[in-house]
Write an enzyme that holds these catalytic residues in place. Structure first.
Site, PDB file in Angstrom:
ATOM      1  N   ASP A 197       0.842  -1.202   0.000  1.00 14.08           N
ATOM      2  CA  ASP A 197       0.000   0.000   0.000  1.00 14.08           C
ATOM      3  C   ASP A 197       0.878   1.254   0.000  1.00 14.08           C
ATOM      4  OD1 ASP A 197      -3.262   0.003   1.001  1.00 14.08           O
ATOM      5  OD2 ASP A 197      -2.240   1.925   0.764  1.00 14.08           O
ATOM      6  N   ASN A 229       1.795  -2.758 -14.436  1.00 14.89           N
ATOM      7  CA  ASN A 229       2.876  -3.271 -13.576  1.00 14.89           C
ATOM      8  C   ASN A 229       2.510  -4.602 -12.936  1.00 14.89           C
ATOM      9  OD1 ASN A 229       4.720  -1.213 -14.067  1.00 14.89           O
ATOM     10  ND2 ASN A 229       3.794   0.120 -12.532  1.00 14.89           N
ATOM     11  N   ARG A 246       5.650 -12.467 -15.342  1.00 13.81           N
ATOM     12  CA  ARG A 246       7.020 -12.927 -15.036  1.00 13.81           C
ATOM     13  C   ARG A 246       7.030 -14.104 -14.075  1.00 13.81           C
ATOM     14  NH1 ARG A 246       8.317  -7.589 -15.428  1.00 13.81           N
ATOM     15  NH2 ARG A 246       8.064  -7.171 -13.210  1.00 13.81           N
ATOM     16  N   TYR A 272     -11.682   7.754 -12.757  1.00 13.89           N
ATOM     17  CA  TYR A 272     -11.904   6.467 -12.091  1.00 13.89           C
ATOM     18  C   TYR A 272     -12.546   5.464 -13.064  1.00 13.89           C
ATOM     19  CZ  TYR A 272     -13.551   3.193  -8.467  1.00 13.89           C
ATOM     20  OH  TYR A 272     -13.799   2.080  -7.700  1.00 13.89           O
ATOM     21  N   HIS A 309     -13.579   4.430   5.341  1.00 14.12           N
ATOM     22  CA  HIS A 309     -13.014   5.707   5.750  1.00 14.12           C
ATOM     23  C   HIS A 309     -14.141   6.612   6.277  1.00 14.12           C
ATOM     24  CE1 HIS A 309     -10.533   9.225   5.581  1.00 14.12           C
ATOM     25  NE2 HIS A 309      -9.492   8.467   5.257  1.00 14.12           N
TER      26      HIS A 309
HETATM   27  N1  LIG Z   1     -15.712  -0.292  -1.611  1.00  6.81           N
HETATM   28  C1  LIG Z   1     -16.484  -0.332  -2.681  1.00  6.81           C
HETATM   29  O1  LIG Z   1     -17.701  -0.183  -2.573  1.00  6.81           O
HETATM   30  C2  LIG Z   1     -15.886  -0.588  -4.047  1.00  6.81           C
HETATM   31  C3  LIG Z   1     -16.759  -0.630  -5.145  1.00  6.81           C
HETATM   32  C4  LIG Z   1     -16.224  -0.871  -6.408  1.00  6.81           C
HETATM   33  C5  LIG Z   1     -14.877  -1.111  -6.569  1.00  6.81           C
HETATM   34  N2  LIG Z   1     -14.054  -1.075  -5.490  1.00  6.81           N
HETATM   35  C6  LIG Z   1     -12.615  -1.287  -5.727  1.00  6.81           C
HETATM   36  O2  LIG Z   1     -12.049  -2.095  -4.722  1.00  6.81           O
HETATM   37  C7  LIG Z   1     -10.730  -1.651  -4.430  1.00  6.81           C
HETATM   38  C8  LIG Z   1     -10.581  -1.370  -2.949  1.00  6.81           C
HETATM   39  O3  LIG Z   1     -11.502  -0.357  -2.571  1.00  6.81           O
HETATM   40  P1  LIG Z   1     -11.699   0.127  -1.060  1.00  6.81           P
HETATM   41  O4  LIG Z   1     -13.142   0.423  -0.867  1.00  6.81           O
HETATM   42  O5  LIG Z   1     -11.028  -0.809  -0.152  1.00  6.81           O
HETATM   43  O6  LIG Z   1     -10.966   1.543  -1.130  1.00  6.81           O
HETATM   44  P2  LIG Z   1      -9.792   2.119  -0.212  1.00  6.81           P
HETATM   45  O7  LIG Z   1      -9.555   3.522  -0.684  1.00  6.81           O
HETATM   46  O8  LIG Z   1     -10.104   1.910   1.223  1.00  6.81           O
HETATM   47  O9  LIG Z   1      -8.581   1.175  -0.598  1.00  6.81           O
HETATM   48  C9  LIG Z   1      -7.717   1.416  -1.665  1.00  6.81           C
HETATM   49  C10 LIG Z   1      -6.308   1.185  -1.173  1.00  6.81           C
HETATM   50  O10 LIG Z   1      -5.405   1.378  -2.253  1.00  6.81           O
HETATM   51  C11 LIG Z   1      -4.311   2.164  -1.787  1.00  6.81           C
HETATM   52  N3  LIG Z   1      -3.745   2.855  -2.952  1.00  6.81           N
HETATM   53  C12 LIG Z   1      -4.288   3.845  -3.688  1.00  6.81           C
HETATM   54  N4  LIG Z   1      -3.461   4.198  -4.687  1.00  6.81           N
HETATM   55  C13 LIG Z   1      -2.365   3.394  -4.586  1.00  6.81           C
HETATM   56  C14 LIG Z   1      -1.165   3.280  -5.320  1.00  6.81           C
HETATM   57  N5  LIG Z   1      -0.916   4.058  -6.371  1.00  6.81           N
HETATM   58  N6  LIG Z   1      -0.264   2.344  -4.928  1.00  6.81           N
HETATM   59  C15 LIG Z   1      -0.495   1.550  -3.842  1.00  6.81           C
HETATM   60  N7  LIG Z   1      -1.608   1.629  -3.105  1.00  6.81           N
HETATM   61  C16 LIG Z   1      -2.542   2.533  -3.482  1.00  6.81           C
HETATM   62  C17 LIG Z   1      -4.928   3.110  -0.769  1.00  6.81           C
HETATM   63  O11 LIG Z   1      -3.981   3.671   0.128  1.00  6.81           O
HETATM   64  C18 LIG Z   1      -5.912   2.171  -0.074  1.00  6.81           C
HETATM   65  O12 LIG Z   1      -5.323   1.475   0.987  1.00  6.81           O
HETATM   66  C19 LIG Z   1     -10.469  -0.419  -5.301  1.00  6.81           C
HETATM   67  O13 LIG Z   1      -9.755  -0.816  -6.444  1.00  6.81           O
HETATM   68  C20 LIG Z   1     -11.852   0.026  -5.687  1.00  6.81           C
HETATM   69  O14 LIG Z   1     -11.859   0.681  -6.929  1.00  6.81           O
HETATM   70  C21 LIG Z   1     -14.527  -0.815  -4.227  1.00  6.81           C
END
Ligand SMILES: NC(=O)c1ccc[n+]([C@@H]2O[C@H](COP(=O)([O-])OP(=O)(O)OC[C@H]3O[C@@H](n4cnc5c(N)ncnc54)[C@H](O)[C@@H]3O)[C@@H](O)[C@H]2O)c1
Length: 314
Positions: free
Chosen positions: A33, A99, A106, A145, A181
């Site tokens: 993260d 990535n 790989r 997004y 959050h």
């Molecule tokens: N929660 C939902 O309802 C929901 C719905 C649709 C899709 N998603 C997808 O599920 C995934 C997780 O969502 P979430 O609700 O846990 O959100 P979240 O924001 O709590 O978690 C995302 C995590 O990714 C990390 N992050 C962001 N950019 C990064 C980067 N460049 N490199 C490394 N880490 C990075 C953040 O610090 C965070 O810990 C996301 O990809 C989101 O698009 C979630």
């Protein structure tokens, strides 16, 4: 069999629940993260376990680790967060996918993409089956997004066609639960925090727009089932709870479960806000034998308990 597993975005809301489940099942988990929206606190209870490792890294930069499985969750998920630095949001989805797919290629790992119902945009088809191609505004404020996630899906399927990678694409619908959050502007956490603080509850538009809400335990169960599904099953597959509620119904449920006397206030709808969103989960039922089990009421109770503790400790 225990697997060496990389979870990107592992310290976020969904990632921390996934980390917890896989650590409990005995897998070797690397939780990666950059802590943009995630926190170390979300996985503090896992630190010190022999099969858990926390790594600070940004997925927009290449990475090399020996793993068998990759869950690619890294990406801010709420509009407030993903619109704060929209260029970085697209980079996270697109460069992050490149990535992680490169890494999977790989080390010959199986890789799952956390995609989203936002790929359907503001849909004309209701509920949305996976075959629906969506209606997204490419130049609006949500596009960083939505289009980033759509491009990531394209990359996954091109790596599958071109390099025979084992891919899994999961379209996640609105999910809620402990460790969301508190200030991310998502409706469930918003309403709960406003109700617990006794602040007014903000409803956008008339409150007649509907959403479906999936409890996090159900969602993570679906995610792991998808990862473990037969190699020839790629998805995309919708995972969400088809039970639909209007924003007004949700606000009233939160008020009654918290015992709050907060008032409802109405504000204009944000741009490109979809009016209706509901998953068609026939494919998940048939291919993964999955369907949600936790009722909105039970899920809200757990989430309210979490936020009560969090706000009490601040
Ligand atoms: N929660 C939902 O309802 C929901 C719905 C649709 C899709 N998603 C997808 O599920 C995934 C997780 O969502 P979430 O609700 O846990 O959100 P979240 O924001 O709590 O978690 C995302 C995590 O990714 C990390 N992050 C962001 N950019 C990064 C980067 N460049 N490199 C490394 N880490 C990075 C953040 O610090 C965070 O810990 C996301 O990809 C989101 O698009 C979630």
């Amino acid at each position: 069999m225990e697997k060496r597993t990389l979870i990107t975005g592992g310290a976020g809301f969904l990632g921390s629940h996934l980390s917890e489940k896989l650590v409990r099942e005995g897998h070797d988990v690397i939780c990666l993260d950059n802590f943009f929206t995630g926190t170390k606190r979300n996985v503090a209870h896992l630190q010190g376990k022999a099969n858990f490792e926390l790594m600070r890294h940004d997925v927009t930069f290449p990475l090399y680790v020996e793993v068998d499985r990759i869950y690619n969750l890294a990406c801010p998920a709420s509009p407030i967060h993903y619109q704060r630095d929209p260029v970085q949001t697209t980079k996270t989805s697109v460069h992050g996918a490149i990535n992680m797919l490169g890494l999977a290629k790989r080390v010959k790992a199986r890789i799952l993409q956390a995609s989203t119902s936002e790929v359907y945009g503001d849909p004309e088809v209701h509920p949305q089956p996976e075959g629906y191609w969506g209606r997204v505004n490419t130049i609006g404020p949500r596009a960083c997004y939505d289009e980033g996630k759509r491009c990531a899906e394209t990359l996954f399927f091109d790596y599958w066609r071109q390099h025979q990678l084992e891919i899994k694409v999961m379209r996640i619908f609105n999910t809620y639960g402990p460790r969301m959050h508190p200030n991310d502007g998502r409706v469930v956490s918003n309403f709960i925090v406003q109700a617990l603080r006794g602040d007014s509850i903000t409803i956008y538009g008339t409150g007649a727009q509907t959403r479906s809400f999936c409890y996090v335990d159900d969602l993570i169960d679906g995610m792991v089932r998808l990862m473990n599904s037969p190699a020839d099953f790629t998805g995309p597959v919708n995972i969400g709870n088809p039970g639909e509620f209007t924003m007004l119904e949700l606000a009233e449920k939160v008020l009654s479960l918290t015992g709050s006397r907060s008032k409802l206030v109405f504000e204009p709808l944000p741009q490109d806000d979809p009016k209706q969103r509901q998953p068609d989960i026939s494919l998940a039922k048939q291919a993964l034998d999955w369907q949600p089990k936790v009722s909105l009421e039970d899920g809200l109770k757990e989430t309210i308990r979490y936020f009560r503790d969090l706000l009490g400790s601040q």
